[in-house]
Write a protein that holds these residues in place. Structure first.
Motif, mmCIF file in Angstrom:
data_model
loop_
_atom_site.group_PDB
_atom_site.id
_atom_site.type_symbol
_atom_site.label_atom_id
_atom_site.label_comp_id
_atom_site.label_asym_id
_atom_site.label_seq_id
_atom_site.Cartn_x
_atom_site.Cartn_y
_atom_site.Cartn_z
ATOM 1 N N UNK A 184 0.841 -1.192 0.000
ATOM 2 C CA UNK A 184 0.000 0.000 0.000
ATOM 3 C C UNK A 184 0.875 1.240 0.000
ATOM 4 N N UNK A 185 0.526 2.148 -0.885
ATOM 5 C CA UNK A 185 1.188 3.461 -0.911
ATOM 6 C C UNK A 185 0.119 4.510 -0.659
ATOM 7 N N UNK A 186 0.367 5.373 0.320
ATOM 8 C CA UNK A 186 -0.563 6.457 0.657
ATOM 9 C C UNK A 186 0.187 7.779 0.578
ATOM 10 N N UNK A 187 -0.371 8.710 -0.175
ATOM 11 C CA UNK A 187 0.125 10.082 -0.197
ATOM 12 C C UNK A 187 -0.897 10.938 0.530
ATOM 13 N N UNK A 188 -0.463 11.581 1.593
ATOM 14 C CA UNK A 188 -1.335 12.486 2.339
ATOM 15 C C UNK A 188 -1.152 13.868 1.715
ATOM 16 N N UNK A 189 -2.251 14.392 1.134
ATOM 17 C CA UNK A 189 -2.182 15.642 0.394
ATOM 18 C C UNK A 189 -2.615 16.848 1.225
ATOM 19 N N UNK A 190 -3.462 16.625 2.227
ATOM 20 C CA UNK A 190 -3.898 17.722 3.096
ATOM 21 C C UNK A 190 -4.548 17.133 4.344
ATOM 22 N N UNK B 260 -10.562 0.178 6.649
ATOM 23 C CA UNK B 260 -11.249 -1.117 6.554
ATOM 24 C C UNK B 260 -12.167 -1.176 5.337
ATOM 25 N N UNK B 261 -12.884 -0.102 5.052
ATOM 26 C CA UNK B 261 -13.773 -0.085 3.879
ATOM 27 C C UNK B 261 -12.978 -0.198 2.581
ATOM 28 N N UNK B 262 -11.894 0.575 2.487
ATOM 29 C CA UNK B 262 -11.159 0.667 1.240
ATOM 30 C C UNK B 262 -10.247 -0.533 0.990
ATOM 31 N N UNK B 263 -9.598 -1.055 2.033
ATOM 32 C CA UNK B 263 -8.545 -2.037 1.808
ATOM 33 C C UNK B 263 -8.847 -3.429 2.338
#
Length: 166
Positions: free
Chosen positions: A71-77, A155-158
């Motif tokens: 999993x790669x997550x970019x936090x944009x704001x 949980x919903x997304x992954x």
């Protein structure tokens, strides 16, 4: 007593290392000095928040992702729950929680397994009903509303692989 303490520590470390070896997560905070929340204006507070939320995403991945998933997550704001109200004497450094100031994270993510893409997207995660959360009110950790919102989203997304609402 020392043996029991050392043994408990060793077991905890082994469990933590074992759970994170199953899946891989990378969390990147993209230009956090530009985030909308005022706490990101101070470099020391910004670094503390980045470390806290990065650690939380890693904990979620260790708990919910399957072996071999990446999993790669970019936090944009980020906008944390509540807001400061500097016009209030003696409370100018306290976040006042209101229905109109829910937590909000803008995220971009990609989940893969064995080279196959399982989920991808960019979305704003928010919880307009955050003040109704009894677990958030009774939590003893920092930012309980944000963490509960992120856990539910994760949980919903992954786990359930539900797509984002359009």
């Amino acid at each position: 007593m020392r043996f029991a303490t050392r043994f408990a520590f060793a077991v905890t470390v082994a469990l933590l290392l074992g759970s994170t070896a199953n899946a891989s997560v990378s969390v990147d905070f993209v230009r956090p000095e530009k985030f909308g929340d005022p706490d990101f204006r101070s470099s020391s507070e910004r670094n503390r928040l980045i470390a806290e939320f990065r650690s939380y995403f890693e904990r979620l991945a260790g708990r919910y992702l399957k072996k071999g998933q990446v999993l790669r997550i970019d936090v944009l704001d980020i906008r944390l729950a509540g807001q400061y109200e500097p016009w209030r004497p003696y409370f100018d450094d306290v976040r006042i929680l209101r229905d109109s100031t829910p937590p909000r994270f803008k995220l971009r993510y990609k989940l893969t397994e064995g080279g196959r893409e399982l989920a991808r997207g960019e979305e704003v995660v928010s919880d307009l009903n955050y003040l109704w959360s009894s677990s958030g009110r009774s939590a003893m950790e920092r930012h309980p509303y944000e963490k509960e919102m992120l856990r539910d989203w994760f949980r919903k997304r992954f786990v359930k692989l539900q797509p984002a609402r359009q």
